[in-house]
Design a protein around this motif. Structure first.
Motif, PDB file in Angstrom:
ATOM      1  N   UNK A   1      10.926 -26.654 -41.603  1.00 48.11           N
ATOM      2  CA  UNK A   1      10.147 -26.574 -42.834  1.00 48.11           C
ATOM      3  C   UNK A   1      10.542 -27.736 -43.748  1.00 48.11           C
ATOM      4  N   UNK A   2       9.629 -28.662 -44.046  1.00 47.59           N
ATOM      5  CA  UNK A   2       9.980 -29.821 -44.886  1.00 47.59           C
ATOM      6  C   UNK A   2      10.559 -29.430 -46.240  1.00 47.59           C
ATOM      7  N   UNK A   3      10.137 -28.283 -46.783  1.00 48.58           N
ATOM      8  CA  UNK A   3      10.653 -27.856 -48.083  1.00 48.58           C
ATOM      9  C   UNK A   3      12.143 -27.544 -48.019  1.00 48.58           C
ATOM     10  N   UNK A   4      12.631 -27.104 -46.869  1.00 43.11           N
ATOM     11  CA  UNK A   4      14.063 -26.845 -46.702  1.00 43.11           C
ATOM     12  C   UNK A   4      14.820 -28.125 -46.363  1.00 43.11           C
ATOM     13  N   UNK A   5      14.172 -29.026 -45.629  1.00 45.46           N
ATOM     14  CA  UNK A   5      14.830 -30.270 -45.221  1.00 45.46           C
ATOM     15  C   UNK A   5      15.227 -31.103 -46.435  1.00 45.46           C
ATOM     16  N   UNK A   6      14.361 -31.162 -47.445  1.00 53.43           N
ATOM     17  CA  UNK A   6      14.636 -32.029 -48.599  1.00 53.43           C
ATOM     18  C   UNK A   6      15.788 -31.506 -49.453  1.00 53.43           C
ATOM     19  N   UNK A   7      16.258 -30.280 -49.189  1.00 52.88           N
ATOM     20  CA  UNK A   7      17.399 -29.751 -49.931  1.00 52.88           C
ATOM     21  C   UNK A   7      18.729 -30.240 -49.368  1.00 52.88           C
ATOM     22  N   UNK A   8      18.678 -30.956 -48.245  1.00 55.93           N
ATOM     23  CA  UNK A   8      19.881 -31.465 -47.600  1.00 55.93           C
ATOM     24  C   UNK A   8      19.881 -32.986 -47.643  1.00 55.93           C
ATOM     25  N   UNK A   9      21.073 -33.565 -47.662  1.00 51.17           N
ATOM     26  CA  UNK A   9      21.239 -35.018 -47.692  1.00 51.17           C
ATOM     27  C   UNK A   9      22.068 -35.463 -46.497  1.00 51.17           C
TER      28      UNK A   9
END
Length: 387
Positions: free
Chosen positions: A30-38
Motif C-alpha cells: 500500500x503506497x500510503x504505508x510505504x511513504x511512512x518509512x524512510x
C-alpha cells in the motif's frame, strides 16, 4: 443480594471480553504505508506491487519508521521473502537517548521465494522499550529481501494473564538435558513468546517458582500474623488448616503439571515411533536415526568394521556402536584402512566425488571406486567400496 452479586460478576468479566489484541500494521503493498518509512540509501529500495524490495549494493541499508505508536508494542511480526536467505538487524531507538544510540537485535531469514512470517517477542528482550520512537531493519550489501508487512502487537492485562496460564501448561520436549533436569513451568505473557517457549536455552520467561515461592511465603506469614493477632487456639487452628490447604493445593497443581509433561514425552514417543512403520519413525532428538540404523544393520550384515560419519554435535557414536555390534564402528578421526562400508548421517560436509571417493570436507575417507547403496535423507546415506 443475588442481583448485586450478578452485577458484580458481570463487571468483573467485562474487561475479559472488551479488551483484545491491538495491532498497528504497515502493508508495503500500500503506497500510503510505504511513504511512512524512510531509507538511508533510497536507490537500494524500491516500492513494488508485492512489497518493498531491498537490494543493498556496496553498503548496509536501513529502512525505518519514525514516530510514536498508538499503543505499547509487546511483539513484532513481519512478513519477508529472501530467495537466498538473509541476516538482518531489527533496530529501535529509546526516547531521551542520543539520536545515534540505536539498539540492534539480529535475526535470520530462511531462504524462500514465498513470503514467511517471523515473530520477535520483544518483551523478552532486556533492552526493548515499548515506547520506542524509531523502529527499522538493516540489511548488509549483497542481500535481497522483499519486505511485505510489519505489525506491532499489544495485549491487554487480561490477555496476558490468560497467556501466562496457557504457558504454564506448555511442555518442553524430551532432549539430552532431560536426563538430568527439567525446566518446569515457565510463564510467558504473549502468544508470540509462548510459541517460542523452549526453542532456545535458557527459555525466555518467568520460572513459575517466581510466583509460587512468594505465594507460599505470604501464606505462612499471614498465618503467623493471624495467630498472634487473634490469640485464639481455634482461630489459629483454622488459619493453619487454610495455610496447609493452600500449600497442598499448590503442590498438587505443580505435581499434576509435571506429571503431565512426563506423560507428554511418552505420548510423543508412542505416536512418532511406536505406531509408525519402519522408514517413518522418529525418536526424540535422534529423529530418524534409529530407522537409519535398523535399515543399515540388515544391509551390512557380516562386516567386521564400519565407518561412521556424522556431525559430532549429535553424539550418536555410542548408539551406532551398540546397533552394529559385533562389528567395530570407527569414527572419522581413527584409521580408516580396511573399511569398505561407511554410514553417513546428517553430515553435509561428506560428499562422494565423481571418481567414487568418499570425502569429509578435504579429508579422504575411502579409495576411489565406491558408490552409494542406500539414501536415507539429507546428507545421510550408506556408502561402500565393496564389489
Amino acid at each position: 443480594m443475588f442481583r448485586l452479586r450478578f452485577c458484580l460478576l458481570v463487571l468483573l468479566l467485562v474487561p475479559l471480553t472488551a479488551l483484545a489484541e491491538r495491532v498497528v500494521r504497515w502493508d508495503f503493498r500500500n503506497p500510503a504505508d510505504v511513504i511512512q518509512w524512510n531509507a538511508t540509501v533510497t536507490s537500494a529500495v524500491s516500492s513494488t506491487a508485492d512489497g518493498l524490495l531491498i537490494r543493498p549494493v556496496g553498503r548496509t541499508v536501513t529502512v525505518f519508521h519514525k514516530g510514536e505508536f498508538p499503543h505499547r508494542i509487546d511483539s513484532m511480526r513481519f512478513t519477508m521473502a529472501a530467495p537466498r536467505g538473509a541476516q538482518g538487524l531489527f533496530l529501535w531507538h529509546i526516547p531521551g537517548t542520543a539520536e545515534n544510540e540505536v539498539i540492534q537485535l539480529p535475526f535470520v531469514i530462511q531462504p524462500s521465494v514465498t513470503p514467511m512470517q517471523q515473530m520477535l517477542p520483544l518483551e523478552q528482550i532486556h533492552n526493548w522499550d515499548p515506547r520506542a520512537d524509531v523502529i527499522g531493519f538493516a540489511f548488509d550489501a549483497g542481500t535481497e529481501v522483499l519486505l511485505i508487512d510489519v505489525q506491532g502487537m499489544h495485549w491487554s492485562f487480561d490477555e496476558r494473564l490468560i497467556e501466562a496460564w496457557k504457558s504454564f501448561w506448555t511442555f518442553d520436549v524430551f532432549t539430552r538435558y532431560s536426563v538430568n533436569f527439567l525446566w518446569g513451568p515457565v510463564l510467558t505473557f504473549t502468544p508470540s513468546a509462548r510459541a517460542m517457549l523452549f526453542t532456545q536455552l535458557p527459555p525466555f520467561g518467568w520460572s513459575f517458582n517466581r510466583v509460587l515461592l512468594p505465594f507460599l511465603v505470604v501464606i505462612v506469614a499471614a498465618t503467623i500474623v493471624w495467630a498472634r493477632v487473634r490469640r485464639s487456639p481455634r482461630e489459629t487452628s483454622r488459619a493453619a488448616l487454610i495455610a496447609i490447604g493452600c500449600i497442598t493445593g499448590a503442590w498438587l497443581l505443580f505435581d499434576v503439571r509435571m506429571g503431565m509433561e512426563l506423560l507428554s514425552y511418552a505420548k510423543r514417543d508412542f505416536t512418532t515411533f511406536v505406531m509408525r512403520p519402519l522408514g517413518q519413525r522418529e525418536l526424540r532428538y535422534m529423529e530418524d536415526f534409529h530407522d537409519v540404523l535398523d535399515i543399515s544393520v540388515t544391509l551390512v550384515d557380516g562386516k567386521k568394521r564400519i565407518g561412521f560419519v556424522s556431525d559430532p554435535r549429535y553424539l550418536l557414536d555410542s548408539a551406532a556402536a551398540y546397533a552394529f555390534y559385533p562389528a567395530l564402528v570407527t569414527k572419522t578421526d581413527a584409521d580408516q584402512s580396511g573399511i569398505d562400508t561407511w554410514l553417513v548421517y546428517r553430515q553435509p560436509l561428506a560428499r562422494v566425488t565423481p571418481s567414487g571417493q568418499l570425502m569429509l570436507d578435504a579429508q579422504p575417507l575411502s579409495p576411489a571406486g565406491g558408490r552409494i547403496t542406500q539414501h536415507f535423507g539429507p546428507a545421510s546415506f550408506l556408502f561402500t567400496t565393496a564389489p
